[in-house]
Design a protein around this motif. Structure first.
Motif, PDB file in Angstrom:
ATOM      1  N   PRO A 244       0.926  -1.169  -0.010  1.00 19.08           N
ATOM      2  CA  PRO A 244       0.001   0.106  -0.089  1.00 19.08           C
ATOM      3  C   PRO A 244       0.781   1.313  -0.139  1.00 19.08           C
ATOM      4  CG  PRO A 244       0.134  -1.013   2.224  1.00 19.08           C
ATOM      5  CD  PRO A 244       1.046  -1.756   1.294  1.00 19.08           C
ATOM      6  N   GLN A 245       2.154   1.219  -0.049  1.00 19.85           N
ATOM      7  CA  GLN A 245       2.683   2.271   0.017  1.00 19.85           C
ATOM      8  C   GLN A 245       2.819   3.387  -1.155  1.00 19.85           C
ATOM      9  OE1 GLN A 245       7.201   1.473   1.104  1.00 19.85           O
ATOM     10  NE2 GLN A 245       6.513   2.310   3.148  1.00 19.85           N
ATOM     11  N   PRO A 246       2.551   4.628  -0.789  1.00 20.60           N
ATOM     12  CA  PRO A 246       2.498   5.680  -1.974  1.00 20.60           C
ATOM     13  C   PRO A 246       3.929   5.923  -1.895  1.00 20.60           C
ATOM     14  CG  PRO A 246       1.822   6.824   0.093  1.00 20.60           C
ATOM     15  CD  PRO A 246       1.969   5.130   0.267  1.00 20.60           C
ATOM     16  N   SER A 247       4.288   7.024  -3.271  1.00 23.69           N
ATOM     17  CA  SER A 247       5.473   7.376  -3.326  1.00 23.69           C
ATOM     18  C   SER A 247       5.404   8.989  -3.423  1.00 23.69           C
ATOM     19  CB  SER A 247       6.194   6.990  -4.712  1.00 23.69           C
ATOM     20  OG  SER A 247       5.477   7.244  -5.586  1.00 23.69           O
ATOM     21  N   HIS A 248       4.155   9.605  -3.205  1.00 24.87           N
ATOM     22  CA  HIS A 248       4.002  11.058  -3.238  1.00 24.87           C
ATOM     23  C   HIS A 248       2.988  11.399  -2.374  1.00 24.87           C
ATOM     24  CE1 HIS A 248       3.071  14.964  -5.037  1.00 24.87           C
ATOM     25  NE2 HIS A 248       4.167  14.769  -5.853  1.00 24.87           N
ATOM     26  N   MET A 249       3.059  12.565  -1.740  1.00 25.02           N
ATOM     27  CA  MET A 249       2.213  13.181  -0.614  1.00 25.02           C
ATOM     28  C   MET A 249       0.927  13.504  -1.140  1.00 25.02           C
ATOM     29  SD  MET A 249       3.530  13.652   2.269  1.00 25.02           S
ATOM     30  CE  MET A 249       2.602  14.737   3.192  1.00 25.02           C
ATOM     31  N   LYS A 250       0.543  13.588  -2.554  1.00 27.63           N
ATOM     32  CA  LYS A 250      -0.721  13.512  -2.986  1.00 27.63           C
ATOM     33  C   LYS A 250      -1.758  12.654  -2.482  1.00 27.63           C
ATOM     34  CE  LYS A 250       0.183  12.223  -7.703  1.00 27.63           C
ATOM     35  NZ  LYS A 250      -0.048  10.617  -7.489  1.00 27.63           N
ATOM     36  N   ASP A 251      -0.920  11.389  -2.097  1.00 31.11           N
ATOM     37  CA  ASP A 251      -1.719  10.163  -1.805  1.00 31.11           C
ATOM     38  C   ASP A 251      -1.785  10.076  -0.244  1.00 31.11           C
ATOM     39  OD1 ASP A 251      -2.346   9.269  -4.355  1.00 31.11           O
ATOM     40  OD2 ASP A 251      -0.208   8.575  -4.482  1.00 31.11           O
ATOM     41  N   THR A 326      25.949  20.436  -5.330  1.00 30.65           N
ATOM     42  CA  THR A 326      25.187  19.341  -6.170  1.00 30.65           C
ATOM     43  C   THR A 326      24.338  18.396  -5.380  1.00 30.65           C
ATOM     44  OG1 THR A 326      27.021  17.953  -6.190  1.00 30.65           O
ATOM     45  CG2 THR A 326      26.655  19.331  -8.006  1.00 30.65           C
ATOM     46  N   GLU A 327      24.681  18.212  -4.036  1.00 30.21           N
ATOM     47  CA  GLU A 327      24.084  17.358  -3.082  1.00 30.21           C
ATOM     48  C   GLU A 327      22.923  18.059  -2.498  1.00 30.21           C
ATOM     49  OE1 GLU A 327      27.543  17.890  -3.096  1.00 30.21           O
ATOM     50  OE2 GLU A 327      28.438  16.185  -3.197  1.00 30.21           O
ATOM     51  N   GLN A 328      23.105  19.385  -2.254  1.00 32.93           N
ATOM     52  CA  GLN A 328      21.896  20.103  -1.598  1.00 32.93           C
ATOM     53  C   GLN A 328      20.938  20.188  -2.724  1.00 32.93           C
ATOM     54  OE1 GLN A 328      22.281  24.311  -0.606  1.00 32.93           O
ATOM     55  NE2 GLN A 328      21.467  23.878   1.225  1.00 32.93           N
ATOM     56  N   ILE A 329      21.042  20.514  -4.014  1.00 37.00           N
ATOM     57  CA  ILE A 329      20.353  20.713  -4.964  1.00 37.00           C
ATOM     58  C   ILE A 329      19.345  19.303  -5.165  1.00 37.00           C
ATOM     59  CG2 ILE A 329      19.979  20.850  -7.524  1.00 37.00           C
ATOM     60  CD1 ILE A 329      22.213  22.949  -7.138  1.00 37.00           C
ATOM     61  N   ALA A 330      20.164  18.213  -5.167  1.00 37.80           N
ATOM     62  CA  ALA A 330      19.722  16.782  -5.259  1.00 37.80           C
ATOM     63  C   ALA A 330      18.871  16.527  -4.336  1.00 37.80           C
ATOM     64  CB  ALA A 330      20.502  15.789  -5.446  1.00 37.80           C
ATOM     65  N   ILE A 331      18.891  16.987  -3.017  1.00 34.91           N
ATOM     66  CA  ILE A 331      18.001  16.597  -2.106  1.00 34.91           C
ATOM     67  C   ILE A 331      16.729  17.398  -1.961  1.00 34.91           C
ATOM     68  CG2 ILE A 331      17.625  16.966   0.543  1.00 34.91           C
ATOM     69  CD1 ILE A 331      20.658  15.887   0.726  1.00 34.91           C
ATOM     70  N   LYS A 332      17.088  18.562  -2.494  1.00 33.29           N
ATOM     71  CA  LYS A 332      15.824  19.514  -3.081  1.00 33.29           C
ATOM     72  C   LYS A 332      14.853  19.108  -3.852  1.00 33.29           C
ATOM     73  CE  LYS A 332      14.223  24.204  -3.370  1.00 33.29           C
ATOM     74  NZ  LYS A 332      14.662  25.919  -3.582  1.00 33.29           N
ATOM     75  N   ARG A 333      15.526  18.675  -5.008  1.00 35.28           N
ATOM     76  CA  ARG A 333      14.857  17.950  -6.073  1.00 35.28           C
ATOM     77  C   ARG A 333      14.150  17.021  -5.587  1.00 35.28           C
ATOM     78  NH1 ARG A 333      18.817  16.954  -9.655  1.00 35.28           N
ATOM     79  NH2 ARG A 333      19.214  19.058 -10.197  1.00 35.28           N
ATOM     80  N   ALA A 334      14.445  16.141  -4.872  1.00 39.02           N
ATOM     81  CA  ALA A 334      13.882  14.615  -4.496  1.00 39.02           C
ATOM     82  C   ALA A 334      13.054  14.898  -3.649  1.00 39.02           C
ATOM     83  CB  ALA A 334      15.126  13.933  -3.749  1.00 39.02           C
ATOM     84  N   TRP A 335      12.760  15.779  -2.606  1.00 37.29           N
ATOM     85  CA  TRP A 335      11.801  16.061  -1.729  1.00 37.29           C
ATOM     86  C   TRP A 335      10.718  16.591  -2.726  1.00 37.29           C
ATOM     87  CZ3 TRP A 335      10.966  13.719   2.544  1.00 37.29           C
ATOM     88  CH2 TRP A 335      11.854  13.359   3.496  1.00 37.29           C
ATOM     89  N   SER A 336      11.065  17.495  -3.608  1.00 32.54           N
ATOM     90  CA  SER A 336       9.991  18.035  -4.396  1.00 32.54           C
ATOM     91  C   SER A 336       9.233  17.280  -5.247  1.00 32.54           C
ATOM     92  CB  SER A 336      10.618  19.170  -5.196  1.00 32.54           C
ATOM     93  OG  SER A 336       9.754  19.772  -6.079  1.00 32.54           O
ATOM     94  N   ASP A 337      10.232  16.129  -5.912  1.00 38.94           N
ATOM     95  CA  ASP A 337       9.449  15.190  -6.869  1.00 38.94           C
ATOM     96  C   ASP A 337       8.460  14.117  -5.976  1.00 38.94           C
ATOM     97  OD1 ASP A 337      10.998  16.059  -8.538  1.00 38.94           O
ATOM     98  OD2 ASP A 337      12.212  14.250  -8.867  1.00 38.94           O
ATOM     99  N   VAL A 338       8.531  14.101  -4.376  1.00 43.29           N
ATOM    100  CA  VAL A 338       7.379  13.342  -3.888  1.00 43.29           C
ATOM    101  C   VAL A 338       6.555  14.181  -3.099  1.00 43.29           C
ATOM    102  CG1 VAL A 338       9.415  11.486  -3.363  1.00 43.29           C
ATOM    103  CG2 VAL A 338       8.854  13.366  -1.611  1.00 43.29           C
ATOM    104  N   GLY A 339       6.628  15.460  -3.551  1.00 41.96           N
ATOM    105  CA  GLY A 339       5.334  16.397  -3.176  1.00 41.96           C
ATOM    106  C   GLY A 339       5.839  17.059  -1.919  1.00 41.96           C
ATOM    107  N   VAL A 340       6.859  17.233  -1.360  1.00 41.76           N
ATOM    108  CA  VAL A 340       7.382  18.079  -0.170  1.00 41.76           C
ATOM    109  C   VAL A 340       8.194  19.235  -0.745  1.00 41.76           C
ATOM    110  CG1 VAL A 340       8.480  17.917   2.162  1.00 41.76           C
ATOM    111  CG2 VAL A 340       7.359  15.623   1.207  1.00 41.76           C
ATOM    112  N   LYS A 341       7.591  20.330  -0.693  1.00 44.66           N
ATOM    113  CA  LYS A 341       8.559  21.626  -1.105  1.00 44.66           C
ATOM    114  C   LYS A 341       9.166  22.210   0.036  1.00 44.66           C
ATOM    115  CE  LYS A 341       6.340  21.575  -5.017  1.00 44.66           C
ATOM    116  NZ  LYS A 341       6.975  21.392  -6.209  1.00 44.66           N
ATOM    117  N   ILE A 342      10.493  22.614  -0.103  1.00 47.11           N
ATOM    118  CA  ILE A 342      11.416  23.125   0.794  1.00 47.11           C
ATOM    119  C   ILE A 342      11.127  24.739   0.816  1.00 47.11           C
ATOM    120  CG2 ILE A 342      13.668  23.437   1.536  1.00 47.11           C
ATOM    121  CD1 ILE A 342      14.025  20.553   0.717  1.00 47.11           C
TER     122      ILE A 342
END
Lengths: 342, 94
Positions: A244-251, A326-342
């Motif tokens: 049942p695991q979702p991968s995005h906050m919309k769920d 690049t590490e900080q940008i990757a982390i921001k992008r990853a959270w954004s991709d699952v619906g968690v905005k920084i």
């Protein structure tokens, strides 16, 4: 509601915990732990830490519950013992040792409490018991029912997952309910997966990113219990349902079961970690693992949620690798991709 | 008397549920059920507190419908002894 009567005064239990035989010490500590569950847990843990602290070296104890539900059970294996009495004992001993080594070598952490706490595990808990848990002072493993689940000691990431619950208890102490509980579960999955990758010396592109791989019997259509790479795809079988695991906050929606879905919504943060790790590359424990560890140790609070975790991991990445690295940008992008905005 | 039973959580986080009629219980299990209901009525039972070292434990919900409704949520480390054998029985029905 509580199950246990505490007829022995606390000062006697503490004396036994300090001066008793190893077996008596374990029993006394277990009793203290259970009684303290109705009081302030974090304070209790801090207090117990001084009782549990040993020489600062790795020290593991394995007990056998012999299919009963009493903890800790019979002492069957101690540190340095070369021959394990059973496969359950061998796995619990080896994998808790690998987890200890991981925390020590990668993060400089001295055991669960960072003060050399002894690692206690009980195997063969309950009859056909299909679960593993952390009870506040030790790890506990069932054999599985043999119909759906196999023994819970067989997967190194499960052992590391349970041990990490102990680390979380001593650090952020994330409340085991709703999103802070899902973050608690996420941390255990992250370090469970990292210990497995470290054990196998795998870079991110070689890792399977599965949690509890091979835990289902061959009768069940399922590779693992969870997938960080593709939450919701680990299993699909009439006897256990679909992952049942979702991968995005919309769920995300509030639910009552599973302490508010702590094992369900952890999939969202798990996927963010996977995306960032893949983006950064290399061995995941070296960079992003360090960001997550420092966040858990120093930044999160008991009621932190995914948004807090996103902000804090972003901040820590900036401190470690530089603003707009690049590490900080990757982390921001990853959270954004699952619906968690920084 | 109808009992709705749900087990969730555990390491796997899989939720299972069933509905059992009290006539299906053994006399011992019926006795435990009666003791449990009496405790609920006398408010001797309460829900377990959160964040008390129960990570990955199973969580149980029991709803008893017998004219009146009783509901309780507990976990395996916080469980009342009167409930243990009842839950052992209910788990075999999952």
């Amino acid at each position: 509601m509580h199950t246990h009567c505490f007829a022995i005064p606390p000062y006697i239990l503490e004396h036994i915990a300090k001066k008793g035989t190893k077996k008596d010490q374990a029993a006394a500590l277990n009793t203290i732990s259970i009684s303290e569950q109705t009081r302030g847990r974090r304070e209790a843990l801090k207090h117990m830490s001084s009782l549990l602290a040993v020489s600062g070296k790795k020290e593991r104890i394995i007990y056998d519950a012999k299919h009963r539900r009493f903890l800790p059970g019979e002492l069957i294996m101690s540190e340095g013992q070369r021959k394990a009495p059973s496969v359950f004992a061998r796995e619990a001993y080896q994998y808790s040792g690998t987890t200890y080594d991981f925390y020590k070598e990668i993060f400089g952490r001295n055991s669960i409490d960072d003060q050399g706490m002894r690692l206690d595990s009980t195997v063969r808990y309950g009859y056909k018991y299909s679960n593993a848990f952390w009870n506040g002072s030790q790890m506990v493993y069932g054999d599985g029912d043999g119909r759906i689940f196999r023994r819970f000691t067989r997967a190194i990431d499960i052992v590391a997952h349970e041990l990490t619950h102990g680390v979380t208890d001593f650090e952020a102490s994330l409340v085991y309910q709703d999103l802070s509980g899902a973050l608690n579960e996420h941390m255990s999955d992250v370090f469970g997966s990292l210990v497995k990758q470290y054990h196998k010396k795998q870079k991110v592109d070689k890792a399977d990113w599965l949690i509890g791989k091979g835990m289902f019997t061959s009768k069940i259509n399922g590779d693992a219990i969870r997938s960080m790479k593709a939450p919701g795809t680990a299993y699909d079988d009439p006897r256990v349902g679909k992952d049942p695991q979702p991968s995005h906050m919309k769920d995300y929606k509030k639910i009552s079961e599973d302490n508010g879905g702590v094992h369900i919504y952890s999939g969202i943060a798990n996927h963010a970690f996977y995306l960032a790790a893949m983006d950064i590359g290399g061995c995941a424990w070296e960079k992003i693992g360090k960001v997550w560890y420092i966040t858990l140790r120093d930044k999160l609070r008991p009621t932190s949620d995914f948004k807090d975790a996103a902000k804090k991991t972003f901040d820590v990445a900036g401190e470690l690798f530089g603003i707009s690295s690049t590490e900080q940008i990757a982390i921001k992008r990853a959270w954004s991709d699952v619906g968690v905005k920084i | 008397m109808k009992i709705k039973f749900e087990r969730s959580g555990g390491f796997a986080g899989i939720t299972n549920s069933c509905v059992v009629n009290s006539e299906q219980l053994s006399s011992d299990e019926q006795k435990h059920l009666q003791e449990f209901l009496r405790d609920v009525e006398n408010k001797k039972t309460e829900n377990p507190s959160l964040n008390s070292g129960r990570n990955d434990c199973f969580q149980y919900k029991i709803l008893v419908e017998d004219g009146k409704k009783f509901a309780i949520t507990t976990d395996e480390l916080a469980m009342d002894p009167n409930l243990r054998s009842l839950i052992d029985f209910l788990e075999t029905r999952l």
